[in-house]
Scaffold this motif. Structure first.
Motif, PDB file in Angstrom:
ATOM      1  N   MET A   1      52.320   6.965  90.294  1.00  0.00           N
ATOM      2  CA  MET A   1      51.818   7.639  89.114  1.00  0.00           C
ATOM      3  C   MET A   1      52.952   7.950  88.142  1.00  0.00           C
ATOM      4  SD  MET A   1      49.087   8.808  87.773  1.00  0.00           S
ATOM      5  CE  MET A   1      48.543   9.944  86.563  1.00  0.00           C
ATOM      6  N   GLY A   2      54.103   8.351  88.684  1.00  0.00           N
ATOM      7  CA  GLY A   2      55.228   8.681  87.820  1.00  0.00           C
ATOM      8  C   GLY A   2      55.743   7.486  87.047  1.00  0.00           C
ATOM      9  N   LYS A   3      55.707   6.317  87.687  1.00  0.00           N
ATOM     10  CA  LYS A   3      56.183   5.118  87.016  1.00  0.00           C
ATOM     11  C   LYS A   3      55.258   4.735  85.865  1.00  0.00           C
ATOM     12  CE  LYS A   3      57.714   0.433  87.784  1.00  0.00           C
ATOM     13  NZ  LYS A   3      57.927  -0.648  88.720  1.00  0.00           N
ATOM     14  N   ALA A   4      53.949   4.870  86.057  1.00  0.00           N
ATOM     15  CA  ALA A   4      52.993   4.551  84.990  1.00  0.00           C
ATOM     16  C   ALA A   4      53.167   5.508  83.814  1.00  0.00           C
ATOM     17  CB  ALA A   4      51.571   4.601  85.514  1.00  0.00           C
ATOM     18  N   LEU A   5      53.380   6.773  84.109  1.00  0.00           N
ATOM     19  CA  LEU A   5      53.594   7.751  83.043  1.00  0.00           C
ATOM     20  C   LEU A   5      54.878   7.435  82.295  1.00  0.00           C
ATOM     21  CD1 LEU A   5      52.717  10.338  81.606  1.00  0.00           C
ATOM     22  CD2 LEU A   5      54.019  11.606  83.306  1.00  0.00           C
ATOM     23  N   SER A   6      55.907   7.082  83.029  1.00  0.00           N
ATOM     24  CA  SER A   6      57.175   6.734  82.405  1.00  0.00           C
ATOM     25  C   SER A   6      57.023   5.505  81.509  1.00  0.00           C
ATOM     26  CB  SER A   6      58.223   6.471  83.483  1.00  0.00           C
ATOM     27  OG  SER A   6      59.417   6.010  82.917  1.00  0.00           O
ATOM     28  N   SER A   7      56.283   4.512  81.969  1.00  0.00           N
ATOM     29  CA  SER A   7      56.055   3.317  81.158  1.00  0.00           C
ATOM     30  C   SER A   7      55.244   3.649  79.915  1.00  0.00           C
ATOM     31  CB  SER A   7      55.315   2.259  81.975  1.00  0.00           C
ATOM     32  OG  SER A   7      56.109   1.842  83.052  1.00  0.00           O
ATOM     33  N   SER A   8      54.277   4.546  80.060  1.00  0.00           N
ATOM     34  CA  SER A   8      53.467   4.948  78.909  1.00  0.00           C
ATOM     35  C   SER A   8      54.314   5.666  77.864  1.00  0.00           C
ATOM     36  CB  SER A   8      52.326   5.869  79.354  1.00  0.00           C
ATOM     37  OG  SER A   8      51.485   5.218  80.254  1.00  0.00           O
ATOM     38  N   VAL A   9      55.181   6.538  78.323  1.00  0.00           N
ATOM     39  CA  VAL A   9      56.055   7.270  77.395  1.00  0.00           C
ATOM     40  C   VAL A   9      57.019   6.314  76.709  1.00  0.00           C
ATOM     41  CG1 VAL A   9      57.862   9.026  77.250  1.00  0.00           C
ATOM     42  CG2 VAL A   9      55.839   9.438  78.642  1.00  0.00           C
ATOM     43  N   LYS A  10      57.576   5.375  77.471  1.00  0.00           N
ATOM     44  CA  LYS A  10      58.466   4.381  76.875  1.00  0.00           C
ATOM     45  C   LYS A  10      57.727   3.545  75.834  1.00  0.00           C
ATOM     46  CE  LYS A  10      61.505   3.757  80.855  1.00  0.00           C
ATOM     47  NZ  LYS A  10      61.913   2.817  81.917  1.00  0.00           N
ATOM     48  N   GLY A  11      56.500   3.148  76.140  1.00  0.00           N
ATOM     49  CA  GLY A  11      55.705   2.376  75.192  1.00  0.00           C
ATOM     50  C   GLY A  11      55.404   3.154  73.926  1.00  0.00           C
ATOM     51  N   ALA A  12      55.096   4.437  74.070  1.00  0.00           N
ATOM     52  CA  ALA A  12      54.814   5.266  72.901  1.00  0.00           C
ATOM     53  C   ALA A  12      56.064   5.429  72.033  1.00  0.00           C
ATOM     54  CB  ALA A  12      54.302   6.633  73.344  1.00  0.00           C
ATOM     55  N   ILE A  13      57.198   5.607  72.656  1.00  0.00           N
ATOM     56  CA  ILE A  13      58.456   5.749  71.902  1.00  0.00           C
ATOM     57  C   ILE A  13      58.794   4.438  71.186  1.00  0.00           C
ATOM     58  CG2 ILE A  13      60.956   6.060  72.152  1.00  0.00           C
ATOM     59  CD1 ILE A  13      60.300   8.090  74.391  1.00  0.00           C
ATOM     60  N   MET A  14      58.615   3.318  71.873  1.00  0.00           N
ATOM     61  CA  MET A  14      58.896   2.024  71.244  1.00  0.00           C
ATOM     62  C   MET A  14      57.948   1.772  70.075  1.00  0.00           C
ATOM     63  SD  MET A  14      59.761  -0.291  74.627  1.00  0.00           S
ATOM     64  CE  MET A  14      59.025  -1.696  73.897  1.00  0.00           C
ATOM     65  N   GLY A  15      56.675   2.121  70.248  1.00  0.00           N
ATOM     66  CA  GLY A  15      55.711   1.946  69.164  1.00  0.00           C
ATOM     67  C   GLY A  15      56.055   2.802  67.962  1.00  0.00           C
ATOM     68  N   GLY A  16      56.441   4.045  68.208  1.00  0.00           N
ATOM     69  CA  GLY A  16      56.837   4.921  67.108  1.00  0.00           C
ATOM     70  C   GLY A  16      58.085   4.428  66.399  1.00  0.00           C
ATOM     71  N   ALA A  17      59.041   3.932  67.170  1.00  0.00           N
ATOM     72  CA  ALA A  17      60.271   3.413  66.572  1.00  0.00           C
ATOM     73  C   ALA A  17      59.987   2.171  65.734  1.00  0.00           C
ATOM     74  CB  ALA A  17      61.289   3.099  67.661  1.00  0.00           C
ATOM     75  N   MET A  18      59.118   1.288  66.229  1.00  0.00           N
ATOM     76  CA  MET A  18      58.789   0.085  65.456  1.00  0.00           C
ATOM     77  C   MET A  18      58.055   0.442  64.173  1.00  0.00           C
ATOM     78  SD  MET A  18      57.982  -3.032  68.012  1.00  0.00           S
ATOM     79  CE  MET A  18      57.971  -4.106  66.610  1.00  0.00           C
ATOM     80  N   THR A  19      57.162   1.416  64.261  1.00  0.00           N
ATOM     81  CA  THR A  19      56.438   1.842  63.063  1.00  0.00           C
ATOM     82  C   THR A  19      57.404   2.401  62.030  1.00  0.00           C
ATOM     83  OG1 THR A  19      54.501   2.347  64.397  1.00  0.00           O
ATOM     84  CG2 THR A  19      54.607   3.352  62.221  1.00  0.00           C
ATOM     85  N   GLY A  20      58.358   3.209  62.471  1.00  0.00           N
ATOM     86  CA  GLY A  20      59.364   3.731  61.565  1.00  0.00           C
ATOM     87  C   GLY A  20      60.225   2.637  60.964  1.00  0.00           C
ATOM     88  N   GLY A  21      60.539   1.633  61.774  1.00  0.00           N
ATOM     89  CA  GLY A  21      61.326   0.506  61.278  1.00  0.00           C
ATOM     90  C   GLY A  21      60.586  -0.281  60.207  1.00  0.00           C
ATOM     91  N   TRP A  22      59.284  -0.527  60.423  1.00  0.00           N
ATOM     92  CA  TRP A  22      58.486  -1.250  59.418  1.00  0.00           C
ATOM     93  C   TRP A  22      58.377  -0.431  58.138  1.00  0.00           C
ATOM     94  CZ3 TRP A  22      58.794  -5.897  60.552  1.00  0.00           C
ATOM     95  CH2 TRP A  22      58.489  -6.430  61.789  1.00  0.00           C
ATOM     96  N   LEU A  23      58.205   0.884  58.275  1.00  0.00           N
ATOM     97  CA  LEU A  23      58.123   1.740  57.090  1.00  0.00           C
ATOM     98  C   LEU A  23      59.434   1.722  56.321  1.00  0.00           C
ATOM     99  CD1 LEU A  23      56.628   3.785  55.348  1.00  0.00           C
ATOM    100  CD2 LEU A  23      57.433   5.565  56.902  1.00  0.00           C
ATOM    101  N   LEU A  24      60.552   1.797  57.020  1.00  0.00           N
ATOM    102  CA  LEU A  24      61.859   1.756  56.360  1.00  0.00           C
ATOM    103  C   LEU A  24      62.057   0.416  55.649  1.00  0.00           C
ATOM    104  CD1 LEU A  24      64.585   3.166  55.893  1.00  0.00           C
ATOM    105  CD2 LEU A  24      65.392   2.040  57.974  1.00  0.00           C
ATOM    106  N   ALA A  25      61.670  -0.675  56.316  1.00  0.00           N
ATOM    107  CA  ALA A  25      61.799  -1.993  55.685  1.00  0.00           C
ATOM    108  C   ALA A  25      60.931  -2.069  54.431  1.00  0.00           C
ATOM    109  CB  ALA A  25      61.412  -3.086  56.667  1.00  0.00           C
ATOM    110  N   ASP A  26      59.739  -1.509  54.487  1.00  0.00           N
ATOM    111  CA  ASP A  26      58.849  -1.532  53.324  1.00  0.00           C
ATOM    112  C   ASP A  26      59.441  -0.741  52.164  1.00  0.00           C
ATOM    113  OD1 ASP A  26      56.517  -2.172  51.907  1.00  0.00           O
ATOM    114  OD2 ASP A  26      55.597  -0.267  52.460  1.00  0.00           O
ATOM    115  N   LEU A  27      60.103   0.356  52.475  1.00  0.00           N
ATOM    116  CA  LEU A  27      60.695   1.173  51.409  1.00  0.00           C
ATOM    117  C   LEU A  27      61.946   0.529  50.817  1.00  0.00           C
ATOM    118  CD1 LEU A  27      60.302   4.702  53.000  1.00  0.00           C
ATOM    119  CD2 LEU A  27      58.942   3.719  51.143  1.00  0.00           C
ATOM    120  N   LEU A  28      62.683  -0.235  51.611  1.00  0.00           N
ATOM    121  CA  LEU A  28      63.938  -0.815  51.133  1.00  0.00           C
ATOM    122  C   LEU A  28      63.768  -2.144  50.405  1.00  0.00           C
ATOM    123  CD1 LEU A  28      66.312  -0.059  54.131  1.00  0.00           C
ATOM    124  CD2 LEU A  28      66.201   1.117  51.937  1.00  0.00           C
ATOM    125  N   LEU A  29      62.727  -2.895  50.734  1.00  0.00           N
ATOM    126  CA  LEU A  29      62.540  -4.205  50.109  1.00  0.00           C
ATOM    127  C   LEU A  29      61.936  -4.064  48.714  1.00  0.00           C
ATOM    128  CD1 LEU A  29      61.174  -6.137  53.196  1.00  0.00           C
ATOM    129  CD2 LEU A  29      63.384  -6.461  52.099  1.00  0.00           C
TER     130      LEU A  29
END
Length: 77
Positions: A1-29
């Protein structure tokens, strides 16, 4: 159970980081061509992510099928 939770948290952090990256790219281009470049890049990245997830899913299904086959062979008749 702990491993699944850890993977979920990692996935959420990666998704948030990618969203921020796309937003930054949109603002800079620059406006007209920035969207074309950004959407093309997003399409390529999403295709790559989908491809990798599909391969991981197939590998997982293969492992489950192999485990079931081994269990069936080793079970006494």
């Amino acid at each position: 159970m702990g491993k699944a939770l850890s993977s979920s948290v990692k996935g959420a952090i990666m998704g948030g980081a990618m969203t921020g990256g796309w937003l930054l790219a949109d603002l800079l281009l620059p406006e007209p061509w920035g969207d074309v470049v950004l959407f093309a890049a997003m399409a390529v990245v999403n295709i790559g992510i989908g491809w990798k997830l599909g391969k991981l899913y197939d590998e997982q299904e293969g492992k489950v099928a192999n485990a079931e086959a081994l269990d069936a062979k080793s079970a006494p008749n």
